[in-house]
Design a protein around this motif. Sequence first.
Motif, short mmCIF file in Angstrom:
data_model
loop_
_atom_site.label_atom_id
_atom_site.label_comp_id
_atom_site.label_asym_id
_atom_site.label_seq_id
_atom_site.Cartn_x
_atom_site.Cartn_y
_atom_site.Cartn_z
N ASN A 22 -2.80 7.01 -2.82
CA ASN A 22 -2.03 6.99 -1.57
C ASN A 22 -2.36 5.71 -0.80
N ARG A 23 -1.70 5.54 0.33
CA ARG A 23 -1.86 4.33 1.13
C ARG A 23 -3.32 4.04 1.47
N ARG A 69 -5.46 0.77 0.07
CA ARG A 69 -6.06 -0.17 1.02
C ARG A 69 -7.56 -0.30 0.79
N ALA A 117 0.81 -1.21 0.00
CA ALA A 117 0.00 0.00 0.00
C ALA A 117 0.85 1.27 0.00
N GLY A 118 2.14 1.12 0.21
CA GLY A 118 3.04 2.28 0.20
C GLY A 118 3.28 2.81 1.59
N PRO A 119 3.97 3.89 1.70
CA PRO A 119 4.27 4.83 0.62
C PRO A 119 5.46 4.43 -0.25
N VAL A 131 4.44 -0.03 -5.39
CA VAL A 131 3.28 0.42 -4.63
C VAL A 131 2.04 0.20 -5.48
#
Length: 117
Positions: A91-92, A96, A57-59, A67
């Motif tokens: 973004n994360r 998700r 999921a990153g970052p 990612v």
Amino acid sequence: GGGVVAYAADVKAAVLGVSAARLASHGTVDPQVAAEMALGVCRVLNSDWGVATTGVAGPEPSEGKRVGTAYVAVVRAGGEPVIHELHLVGNRAKIRAAVVDAALEFIDAALAADDGQ
């Protein structure tokens, strides 16, 4: 019903029965790991269906995976897991959420297909 949160590799192996050798050689973000997790859910929870997710999921990238790379596995107990590979952006939090949405869609489709048999 129930659920297992198996974020760490050792939990994936100890609780869900994911191959420690597979984890060592391929890491946690792997289609077969997702499949083994879903099968483990069926076994541990004595459930008819299992669904599992694993991804980045990153970052930052992880385990050499970009990612947004994720795998979702869905399995009916005693059957062969169906594995879906995802390549998501955002973004994360967005990644998700997208993985959860995809997992729900995949399990819904599997249940609908099974109901039609």
